[in-house]
Motif scaffolding. Structure first.
Motif, short mmCIF file in Angstrom:
data_model
loop_
_atom_site.label_atom_id
_atom_site.label_comp_id
_atom_site.label_asym_id
_atom_site.label_seq_id
_atom_site.Cartn_x
_atom_site.Cartn_y
_atom_site.Cartn_z
N VAL A 64 -19.70 -4.48 22.41
CA VAL A 64 -18.60 -4.11 21.84
C VAL A 64 -17.65 -5.01 21.21
O VAL A 64 -17.09 -4.77 20.12
N ALA A 65 -17.94 -6.24 21.28
CA ALA A 65 -16.95 -7.03 20.68
C ALA A 65 -17.65 -7.46 18.91
O ALA A 65 -16.93 -7.49 18.14
N THR A 97 -19.66 3.47 12.63
CA THR A 97 -19.27 3.26 14.02
C THR A 97 -20.30 4.33 14.92
O THR A 97 -20.76 3.83 16.12
N GLY A 98 -20.12 5.52 14.72
CA GLY A 98 -21.09 6.43 15.43
C GLY A 98 -22.17 6.17 15.45
O GLY A 98 -23.09 6.42 16.63
N ALA A 102 -24.74 5.25 18.87
CA ALA A 102 -25.86 6.13 19.21
C ALA A 102 -27.00 5.02 19.55
O ALA A 102 -27.68 5.11 20.34
N PHE A 103 -27.17 4.15 18.53
CA PHE A 103 -28.35 2.89 18.81
C PHE A 103 -27.86 2.33 19.85
O PHE A 103 -29.00 1.77 20.71
N TYR A 128 -22.61 4.20 28.80
CA TYR A 128 -21.22 3.46 28.82
C TYR A 128 -21.09 2.62 27.69
O TYR A 128 -20.02 2.35 27.20
N THR A 129 -22.06 2.02 27.36
CA THR A 129 -22.12 0.77 26.24
C THR A 129 -21.66 1.49 24.81
O THR A 129 -20.88 1.37 24.05
N GLY A 130 -22.37 2.76 24.54
CA GLY A 130 -22.04 3.30 23.40
C GLY A 130 -20.49 3.98 23.46
O GLY A 130 -19.85 3.84 22.37
#
Length: 432
Positions: A64-65, A97-98, A102-103, A128-130
């Motif tokens: 996320v960072a 960002t999208g 997904a990746f 959760y991460t995505g």
């Protein structure tokens, strides 16, 4: 005249504090949510399983960072010559960002499976991460578009949905702790996106034009690549011990260090949230050369962070002194946990001390200087942690990181002084 100036100053501080409360309300809920989930996993799982949970959670936060460095921070400081160019650059950033979300969903689902999580838990962890990438970039987008209520609503809905889903899954449906935890996190992250509305969500799926990609390419060259390098260095500076301890001593050795960190977990969330709020505000002040208000903003920002640190330390000491087993199971050595907690207090103080200057330098576009600062501090931290692990017990790796954060504090302060000297002279008037 003096009384009018005093009254005006008092009004400014009251207004600023009120905005901090709005910006900080959601992060407090967010910190409480993560603390309760971590506490539940601490109580429900073995030390080794809790160490694995800590590793995966840190990895998700690092991703996320990275996304915030690539997309969130540039989204708030786009400096294209025209409004149309700025809109094009913003569209490219959100579209990227999208794709990144997904990746990340795919990669982190595979990572969780490799660490022997149950398949449902691994799938939820990847999702959760995505979704968290989309959520945090959405917060930056909302602040950049002067919608400070949206991040607060997103945080509140995330906390409520996550806790409700975890309670229902773990205690109602009797799911495995990992599945209940990561499933609840994914549900909360998905529900929290609603707060940003269709304008944000639609931009994530609209293919950008070539002109938009050219605009983002310029953003990458001037800001994102340096911000990305800074985040990688920050991760090495902040979480070297997580990776090295887990790889060399095992997840069980990481468990008491992570358990002690729970006591100060809210500080990291408040720091990040207030930084996201202040970055666009400071960018306006830097652009207008409003030196007086910029200085007042930094002083208030520093004061709020120090008060938050003091409150967290008092609470942590109270828990360790009077009711440690309310938090830490009997399987944990309280001597190790206490030593780790004291080390975390010192390291966290050094981190918070450089945050206002760091955010100001970001607002002024000084990502290169910050990247250099964090690279040096991360090199010091990696070396200090490695030497400490070779000579002493893993718990002392936390105290070793203070060396790197001292280097970072000194270099960030120097970068801030350079930015002050480079700012053109202004009237010092406040920016409305």
């Amino acid at each position: 005249m003096a009384r009018d100036a005093l009254n005006g100053s008092g009004h400014w501080y009251r207004l600023r504090v009120r905005r901090y409360l709005i910006a900080g309300l959601g992060p407090v809920v967010l910190a409480g949510t993560h603390f309760l989930l971590s506490f539940a996993m601490l109580r429900l799982e073995t030390p080794a399983a809790f160490g694995t949970f800590t590793f995966l959670f840190v990895a998700a936060q690092f991703t996320v960072a990275l996304a915030m460095a690539l997309f969130g921070a540039p989204l708030q400081t786009i400096s294209a010559p025209s409004a149309q160019d700025r809109a094009q650059a913003g569209a490219a950033i959100l579209s990227a960002t999208g794709v990144a979300a997904a990746f990340a969903t795919l990669c982190f689902g595979l990572l969780a499976s490799a660490m022997t999580l149950p398949v449902p838990a691994a799938l939820c962890y990847g999702g959760y991460t995505g979704l968290m990438i989309l959520r945090w970039v959405g917060r930056a987008w909302a602040y950049a578009h002067d919608r400070p209520a949206a991040p607060a609503i997103s945080d509140l809905s995330y906390g409520a949905l996550t806790l409700l889903a975890f309670g229902g899954g773990a205690y109602g449906l009797r799911l495995q702790p990992e599945t209940a935890c990561y499933g609840a996190l994914a549900i909360g992250a998905a529900g929290s996106l609603v707060a940003f509305g269709a304008p944000y969500l639609s931009c994530l799926i609209v293919p950008p034009t070539r002109r938009a990609w050219r605009s983002y390419r310029e953003t990458w060259r001037s800001q994102s690549r340096w911000a990305l390098l800074g985040v990688v260095g920050s991760e090495a500076a902040a979480n070297t011990h997580v990776y090295l301890v887990t790889l060399t001593a095992g997840a069980a050795a990481m468990a008491p260090l992570a358990a002690a960190a729970l006591l100060l977990r809210p500080l990291n969330v408040v720091q990040n949230a207030l930084g996201e709020y202040e970055r666009p505000q400071m960018a306006q002040l830097v652009a207008a050369s409003a030196h007086d208000e910029l200085r007042r903003t930094m002083r208030l920002f520093f004061g709020v962070l120090m008060l938050a640190w003091l409150g967290a330390v008092v609470l942590a000491v109270g828990i360790l002194r009077f009711a440690p087993h309310l938090v830490f199971p009997v399987d944990y050595d309280l001597g190790i946990v206490s030593a780790a907690a004291v080390s975390w207090m010192s390291v966290t103080l050094l981190i918070l001390m450089q945050v206002p200057a760091n955010i100001m330098v970001q607002a002024a576009g000084g990502y290169r200087q910050l990247a250099r600062a964090v690279i040096w501090s991360s090199l010091v931290n990696v070396g200090a942690v490695a030497v400490t692990l070779a000579l002493f017990a893993p718990v002392w790796t936390i105290a070793a990181m203070a060396l790197g954060w001292l280097v970072d504090l000194a270099l960030v302060q120097r970068a801030a002084r350079q930015q002050w000297r480079n700012m053109p002279a202004g009237a010092g008037a406040a920016v409305p």
